[in-house]
Design an enzyme around this catalytic site. Structure first.
Site, PDB file in Angstrom:
ATOM      1  N   GLY A   1      31.247  76.845  13.443  1.00  0.00           N
ATOM      2  CA  GLY A   1      32.417  76.971  12.791  1.00  0.00           C
ATOM      3  C   GLY A   1      33.396  77.120  13.913  1.00  0.00           C
TER       4      GLY A   1
ATOM      5  N   GLY B   1      17.068  97.994  31.708  1.00  0.00           N
ATOM      6  CA  GLY B   1      17.981  98.668  31.019  1.00  0.00           C
ATOM      7  C   GLY B   1      17.289  99.823  29.852  1.00  0.00           C
ATOM      8  CB  ALA B   2      16.536 103.211  29.968  1.00  0.00           C
TER       9      ALA B   2
ATOM     10  CG  LEU C   1      15.127 103.719  25.545  1.00  0.00           C
ATOM     11  CD1 LEU C   1      16.139 105.011  25.355  1.00  0.00           C
ATOM     12  CD2 LEU C   1      13.991 104.286  26.406  1.00  0.00           C
TER      13      LEU C   1
ATOM     14  CD  GLU D   1      20.085 102.752  32.675  1.00  0.00           C
ATOM     15  OE1 GLU D   1      19.612 101.905  31.664  1.00  0.00           O
ATOM     16  OE2 GLU D   1      21.278 102.426  33.003  1.00  0.00           O
TER      17      GLU D   1
ATOM     18  CB  VAL E   1      21.440  94.680  30.939  1.00  0.00           C
ATOM     19  CG1 VAL E   1      20.245  94.903  31.905  1.00  0.00           C
ATOM     20  CG2 VAL E   1      21.730  93.318  31.113  1.00  0.00           C
TER      21      VAL E   1
ATOM     22  CG  MET F   1      28.540  95.468  20.468  1.00  0.00           C
ATOM     23  SD  MET F   1      27.656  94.556  21.463  1.00  0.00           S
ATOM     24  CE  MET F   1      29.136  93.503  21.946  1.00  0.00           C
TER      25      MET F   1
ATOM     26  CG  HIS G   1      25.826 101.387  10.528  1.00  0.00           C
ATOM     27  ND1 HIS G   1      24.677 101.235  11.286  1.00  0.00           N
ATOM     28  CD2 HIS G   1      26.472 102.247  11.418  1.00  0.00           C
ATOM     29  CE1 HIS G   1      24.414 101.878  12.147  1.00  0.00           C
ATOM     30  NE2 HIS G   1      25.634 102.365  12.276  1.00  0.00           N
TER      31      HIS G   1
ATOM     32  CG  HIS H   1      11.596 126.309   2.148  1.00  0.00           C
ATOM     33  ND1 HIS H   1      11.335 126.205   3.374  1.00  0.00           N
ATOM     34  CD2 HIS H   1      10.239 126.935   1.765  1.00  0.00           C
ATOM     35  CE1 HIS H   1      10.562 126.677   3.908  1.00  0.00           C
ATOM     36  NE2 HIS H   1       9.646 127.150   2.815  1.00  0.00           N
TER      37      HIS H   1
HETATM   38  P1  FAD Z   1      25.574  88.757  14.347  1.00  0.00           P
HETATM   39  O1  FAD Z   1      24.521  89.693  13.641  1.00  0.00           O
HETATM   40  O2  FAD Z   1      25.325  88.524  15.639  1.00  0.00           O
HETATM   41  O3  FAD Z   1      25.975  87.891  13.578  1.00  0.00           O
HETATM   42  C1  FAD Z   1      26.874  86.703  14.137  1.00  0.00           C
HETATM   43  C2  FAD Z   1      26.474  85.315  13.299  1.00  0.00           C
HETATM   44  O4  FAD Z   1      27.431  84.477  13.520  1.00  0.00           O
HETATM   45  C3  FAD Z   1      25.187  84.817  13.870  1.00  0.00           C
HETATM   46  O5  FAD Z   1      24.352  84.350  12.905  1.00  0.00           O
HETATM   47  C4  FAD Z   1      25.549  83.571  14.701  1.00  0.00           C
HETATM   48  O6  FAD Z   1      24.625  82.648  14.818  1.00  0.00           O
HETATM   49  C5  FAD Z   1      26.879  82.968  13.902  1.00  0.00           C
HETATM   50  N1  FAD Z   1      27.783  82.468  14.809  1.00  0.00           N
HETATM   51  C6  FAD Z   1      28.354  82.891  15.677  1.00  0.00           C
HETATM   52  N2  FAD Z   1      29.241  81.826  16.033  1.00  0.00           N
HETATM   53  C7  FAD Z   1      29.514  81.028  15.051  1.00  0.00           C
HETATM   54  C8  FAD Z   1      30.154  79.968  15.015  1.00  0.00           C
HETATM   55  N3  FAD Z   1      30.998  79.650  15.668  1.00  0.00           N
HETATM   56  N4  FAD Z   1      30.038  79.203  13.907  1.00  0.00           N
HETATM   57  C9  FAD Z   1      29.008  79.452  13.040  1.00  0.00           C
HETATM   58  N5  FAD Z   1      27.868  80.650  13.137  1.00  0.00           N
HETATM   59  C10 FAD Z   1      28.390  81.515  14.296  1.00  0.00           C
HETATM   60  N6  FAD Z   1      22.148  97.768  14.761  1.00  0.00           N
HETATM   61  C11 FAD Z   1      22.007  98.626  13.857  1.00  0.00           C
HETATM   62  O7  FAD Z   1      23.137  99.175  13.584  1.00  0.00           O
HETATM   63  N7  FAD Z   1      20.824  99.350  13.688  1.00  0.00           N
HETATM   64  C12 FAD Z   1      19.564  98.945  14.342  1.00  0.00           C
HETATM   65  O8  FAD Z   1      18.740  99.366  14.103  1.00  0.00           O
HETATM   66  C13 FAD Z   1      19.863  97.745  15.315  1.00  0.00           C
HETATM   67  N8  FAD Z   1      18.815  97.243  15.928  1.00  0.00           N
HETATM   68  C14 FAD Z   1      18.988  96.328  16.545  1.00  0.00           C
HETATM   69  C15 FAD Z   1      17.997  95.712  17.303  1.00  0.00           C
HETATM   70  C16 FAD Z   1      17.907  94.688  18.323  1.00  0.00           C
HETATM   71  C17 FAD Z   1      16.828  93.985  18.681  1.00  0.00           C
HETATM   72  C18 FAD Z   1      19.224  94.246  18.444  1.00  0.00           C
HETATM   73  C19 FAD Z   1      19.485  92.765  19.481  1.00  0.00           C
HETATM   74  C20 FAD Z   1      20.379  94.562  17.621  1.00  0.00           C
HETATM   75  C21 FAD Z   1      20.285  95.707  16.778  1.00  0.00           C
HETATM   76  N9  FAD Z   1      21.373  96.056  16.462  1.00  0.00           N
HETATM   77  C22 FAD Z   1      21.285  97.203  15.417  1.00  0.00           C
HETATM   78  C23 FAD Z   1      22.733  95.649  16.392  1.00  0.00           C
HETATM   79  C24 FAD Z   1      22.963  94.530  15.264  1.00  0.00           C
HETATM   80  O9  FAD Z   1      22.158  93.632  15.097  1.00  0.00           O
HETATM   81  C25 FAD Z   1      24.427  94.202  15.541  1.00  0.00           C
HETATM   82  O10 FAD Z   1      25.415  95.243  15.661  1.00  0.00           O
HETATM   83  C26 FAD Z   1      24.895  93.309  14.245  1.00  0.00           C
HETATM   84  O11 FAD Z   1      23.902  92.267  13.883  1.00  0.00           O
HETATM   85  C27 FAD Z   1      26.140  92.701  14.441  1.00  0.00           C
HETATM   86  O12 FAD Z   1      26.759  92.059  13.274  1.00  0.00           O
HETATM   87  P2  FAD Z   1      27.572  90.850  13.285  1.00  0.00           P
HETATM   88  O13 FAD Z   1      27.708  90.316  11.714  1.00  0.00           O
HETATM   89  O14 FAD Z   1      28.984  91.308  14.232  1.00  0.00           O
HETATM   90  O15 FAD Z   1      27.074  89.811  14.153  1.00  0.00           O
HETATM   91  P1  NAD Z   2      22.735  99.186  25.861  1.00  0.00           P
HETATM   92  O1  NAD Z   2      24.152  99.175  26.181  1.00  0.00           O
HETATM   93  O2  NAD Z   2      22.082 100.108  24.767  1.00  0.00           O
HETATM   94  O3  NAD Z   2      21.847  99.306  27.147  1.00  0.00           O
HETATM   95  C1  NAD Z   2      21.648  98.805  28.325  1.00  0.00           C
HETATM   96  C2  NAD Z   2      21.462  99.502  29.277  1.00  0.00           C
HETATM   97  O4  NAD Z   2      21.221  98.712  30.500  1.00  0.00           O
HETATM   98  C3  NAD Z   2      22.338 100.764  29.764  1.00  0.00           C
HETATM   99  O5  NAD Z   2      21.490 101.939  30.015  1.00  0.00           O
HETATM  100  C4  NAD Z   2      22.897 100.100  31.262  1.00  0.00           C
HETATM  101  O6  NAD Z   2      23.214 101.227  32.046  1.00  0.00           O
HETATM  102  C5  NAD Z   2      21.546  99.424  31.767  1.00  0.00           C
HETATM  103  N1  NAD Z   2      22.039  98.433  32.539  1.00  0.00           N
HETATM  104  C6  NAD Z   2      22.979  97.595  32.582  1.00  0.00           C
HETATM  105  N2  NAD Z   2      22.645  96.687  33.659  1.00  0.00           N
HETATM  106  C7  NAD Z   2      21.754  96.792  34.329  1.00  0.00           C
HETATM  107  C8  NAD Z   2      21.002  96.355  35.401  1.00  0.00           C
HETATM  108  N3  NAD Z   2      21.531  95.285  36.253  1.00  0.00           N
HETATM  109  N4  NAD Z   2      19.801  96.958  35.902  1.00  0.00           N
HETATM  110  C9  NAD Z   2      19.294  98.093  35.127  1.00  0.00           C
HETATM  111  N5  NAD Z   2      20.012  98.540  34.177  1.00  0.00           N
HETATM  112  C10 NAD Z   2      21.156  97.999  33.560  1.00  0.00           C
HETATM  113  O7  NAD Z   2      22.137  97.666  25.244  1.00  0.00           O
HETATM  114  P2  NAD Z   2      20.967  97.236  24.777  1.00  0.00           P
HETATM  115  O8  NAD Z   2      19.619  97.960  24.925  1.00  0.00           O
HETATM  116  O9  NAD Z   2      20.899  95.568  25.306  1.00  0.00           O
HETATM  117  O10 NAD Z   2      21.745  96.981  23.225  1.00  0.00           O
HETATM  118  C11 NAD Z   2      22.635  96.216  23.092  1.00  0.00           C
HETATM  119  C12 NAD Z   2      23.166  96.715  21.911  1.00  0.00           C
HETATM  120  O11 NAD Z   2      22.645  96.376  20.693  1.00  0.00           O
HETATM  121  C13 NAD Z   2      23.336  98.481  21.724  1.00  0.00           C
HETATM  122  O12 NAD Z   2      24.259  99.000  22.676  1.00  0.00           O
HETATM  123  C14 NAD Z   2      23.594  98.554  20.195  1.00  0.00           C
HETATM  124  O13 NAD Z   2      24.771  98.405  20.225  1.00  0.00           O
HETATM  125  C15 NAD Z   2      22.868  97.509  19.877  1.00  0.00           C
HETATM  126  N6  NAD Z   2      21.508  98.046  19.267  1.00  0.00           N
HETATM  127  C16 NAD Z   2      21.753  99.090  18.233  1.00  0.00           C
HETATM  128  C17 NAD Z   2      20.098  99.455  18.012  1.00  0.00           C
HETATM  129  C18 NAD Z   2      20.170 100.490  16.873  1.00  0.00           C
HETATM  130  O14 NAD Z   2      21.226 100.795  16.338  1.00  0.00           O
HETATM  131  N7  NAD Z   2      19.064 101.238  16.648  1.00  0.00           N
HETATM  132  C19 NAD Z   2      19.048  98.704  18.542  1.00  0.00           C
HETATM  133  C20 NAD Z   2      19.167  97.831  19.278  1.00  0.00           C
HETATM  134  C21 NAD Z   2      20.379  97.431  19.802  1.00  0.00           C
END
Ligand code: FAD
Ligand code: NAD
Length: 475
Positions: free
Chosen positions: A123, A189-190, A195, A212, A278, A326, A329, A452
């Site tokens: 889109g 990236g920790a 993690l 990290e 990262v 990011m 929810h 409890h």
């Molecule tokens: P996205 O989920 O990224 O969705 C965007 C969608 O738009 C995608 O399907 C993409 O293909 C589509 N899109 C983009 N541009 C276009 C376009 N121009 N036309 C058509 N389609 C398009 N968050 C939590 O709260 N809890 C977690 O446990 C958690 N675990 C995570 C684990 C991992 C490994 C990762 C990578 C992320 C995790 N997150 C978690 C973060 C969470 O996934 C994101 O915050 C969330 O998905 C963001 O939602 P969104 O709808 O903004 O974007």
């Molecule tokens: P993050 O921001 O959580 O962590 C990135 C880490 O990489 C930081 O500690 C940063 O200091 C480090 N870093 C950055 N550049 C580096 C480099 N050059 N060398 C070494 N370390 C470096 O990012 P992420 O783990 O990639 O996750 C992205 C986002 O996705 C999260 O911030 C979160 O918003 C979302 N997410 C959420 C969940 C959850 O809610 N449980 C799970 C996975 C991802």
């Protein structure tokens, strides 16, 4: 209204976009949702990053790997022994894929039930609230709407010296699909992904080294929580190297050769797979025609006001593509709020009470301000803490690790932040978020009856401890 004309078009069907689309349709608005994500089966997969390669698949693997880890690390304490436990990786990954399919397919059913029209393709917002959709076959069609909600999400940040090749150097999607357990896994990236996915493969038997760059561990979390978590993860065998700056990653026959420097000088590390985690960047590639008037900030995020409005008539943006945490929810709640604002209702989103959860073992969860933030802002505060070691249920579960820490205003007693590390804290944080959203005080939680023996007694006791009257510890 023609079949190309809508009240609302949402671009992106992640947790921000699909929720916005469903809520808009519930409110009687003719709604379309455009998404271009392709699933492992080569078909359209709704649900975005979260359902396909994020929240849901990572939690599936975290749970499977936890079961396996427990056999050798927790069962013996209960007097249970299992000889020769093995994992079939095909079943391990296959279970995750099945869960993903169930949930992405579920969004399709919800769209049908709510009469949201789904388009499969890329889109692009054009001037005048038109959306050009380019299908996978290159065909183009133009839709128009009174309101367009941009929900294009985010993508992993790539390091210039460690480009993703999908084989040796992977992002989150790659690390959710290894075909064998890497003997040596390197993680740059920790953060949350490093993690969580580092824990998955550690539990499955990999030697995991996390590099990290920053000297502090989990800088966004409360310092006490980060300290306890670091100690526990290290005990589990995750080698977490802080202040480690990676400068080179060369893929050779015997693995990925990493060069990094830390306080002791230049170091070398060879791993079989490298996960680069990262951080993520807002994804807006190809989303906006040049003349739409929608602005991006210095980090490439779509600029919005407190109502998620872009400043361009009828154009809104939500989720990872805009400021704020990011988190799935957070995006979903913005989606609901924007749909309600469009429908002339009183939408609501409070970014101050968005909970964070990290699904490691022990889990980490928090909401509100850290102690450091309160100090920096000069806000007077009181602290209450309570350890899970004194919670009967946690001890009975053999998971008596960590604590609940509550921060309340020194004068008004209003709860300003709650920080937890320990068993089940991903669920316990919800109670604190409710209290904070209702502007509750620590005394409010202290005077509420908690069952409890439950883990929630740690929240109750931490609230009592704010006023130095915890029952099951010295104050
Ligand atoms: P996205 O989920 O990224 O969705 C965007 C969608 O738009 C995608 O399907 C993409 O293909 C589509 N899109 C983009 N541009 C276009 C376009 N121009 N036309 C058509 N389609 C398009 N968050 C939590 O709260 N809890 C977690 O446990 C958690 N675990 C995570 C684990 C991992 C490994 C990762 C990578 C992320 C995790 N997150 C978690 C973060 C969470 O996934 C994101 O915050 C969330 O998905 C963001 O939602 P969104 O709808 O903004 O974007
Ligand atoms: P993050 O921001 O959580 O962590 C990135 C880490 O990489 C930081 O500690 C940063 O200091 C480090 N870093 C950055 N550049 C580096 C480099 N050059 N060398 C070494 N370390 C470096 O990012 P992420 O783990 O990639 O996750 C992205 C986002 O996705 C999260 O911030 C979160 O918003 C979302 N997410 C959420 C969940 C959850 O809610 N449980 C799970 C996975 C991802």
């Amino acid at each position: 209204m023609s079949d190309q004309q809508f009240d609302v078009i949402v671009i992106g069907a992640g947790p921000a976009g699909y929720v916005a689309a469903i809520r808009a349709a519930q409110l009687g608005l003719k709604t379309a949702c455009v998404d271009d994500f392709t699933g492992k089966d080569g078909k359209q997969a709704l649900g975005g990053t979260c359902l396909n390669v994020g929240c849901i698949p990572s939690k599936a693997l975290l749970d499977s790997s936890r079961q396996f880890w427990n056999i050798s690390h927790n069962f013996p304490v209960h007097g249970i022994s299992v000889e020769g436990a093995k994992v079939d990786l095909g079943t391990f990954i296959g279970r995750k894929d099945k869960i993903v399919k169930q949930f992405t397919g579920g969004i399709g059913q919800l769209f049908k039930a709510n009469k949201v029209t789904a388009f499969y393709g890329k889109g692009k917002l054009l001037k005048g609230n038109q959306v050009e959709v380019t299908g996978k076959d290159g065909s183009k069609q133009t839709l128009s709407a009174t309101n367009v909600i941009l929900a294009s999400g985010s993508v992993p940040i790539e390091l210039p010296f460690a480009k993703f090749d999908g084989k040796a150097i992977v992002d989150n999607a790659g690390a959710l699909d290894f075909t064998e357990v890497p003997k040596r896994l390197g993680v740059i990236g920790a953060g949350v992904i490093g993690l969580e996915l580092g824990s998955v493969w550690k539990r499955m038997g990999a030697d995991v080294t996390v590099l990290e760059a920053l000297p502090d561990f989990l800088g966004a979390a409360d310092a006490d929580v980060a300290k306890i978590a670091l100690k526990e993860f290290t005990k589990q065998g995750l080698a977490i190297k802080l202040g480690a700056k990676v400068s080179k990653a060369e893929v050779k026959k015997d693995g990925v050769h990493l060069t990094y420097s830390d306080k002791d000088g230049e170091q070398q590390l060879v791993v079989d797979k490298l996960l680069v985690a990262v951080g993520r960047r807002a994804y807006t590639d190809g989303l906006l025609a040049a003349d739409t008037g929608v602005k991006l900030d210095e980090r490439g995020r779509i600029v919005v006001d407190e109502h998620n409005h872009t400043g361009v008539d009828g154009v809104w943006a939500i989720g990872d593509a805009v400021r704020g945490p990011m988190l799935a929810h957070k995006g979903s709640e913005e989606g609901v709020a924007v749909a309600e604002w469009i429908a002339g209702k009183a939408g609501h989103i409070n970014l101050d009470t968005v909970p964070w959860v990290i699904y490691t073992e022990p889990e980490i969860a928090w909401a509100g301000k850290t102690e450091k933030q309160l100090k920096d802002e000069g806000v007077p505060y009181k602290i209450g803490t309570f350890p899970f070691a004194a919670i009967g249920r946690a001890v009975a579960m053999n998971e008596a690790i960590g604590q609940v820490k509550m921060l309340a205003h020194a004068e008004t007693d209003r709860i300003l932040g709650v920080h937890m590390v320990g068993p089940g804290v991903s669920e316990l944080i919800a109670e604190c978020v409710v209290a904070m959203e209702f502007k509750g005080s620590s005394e409010d939680l202290a005077r509420i009856v908690h069952a409890h023996p439950t883990l929630s007694e740690a929240v109750h006791e931490a609230a009592l401890s704010v006023d130095k009257r915890a029952i099951h510890k010295g104050n």
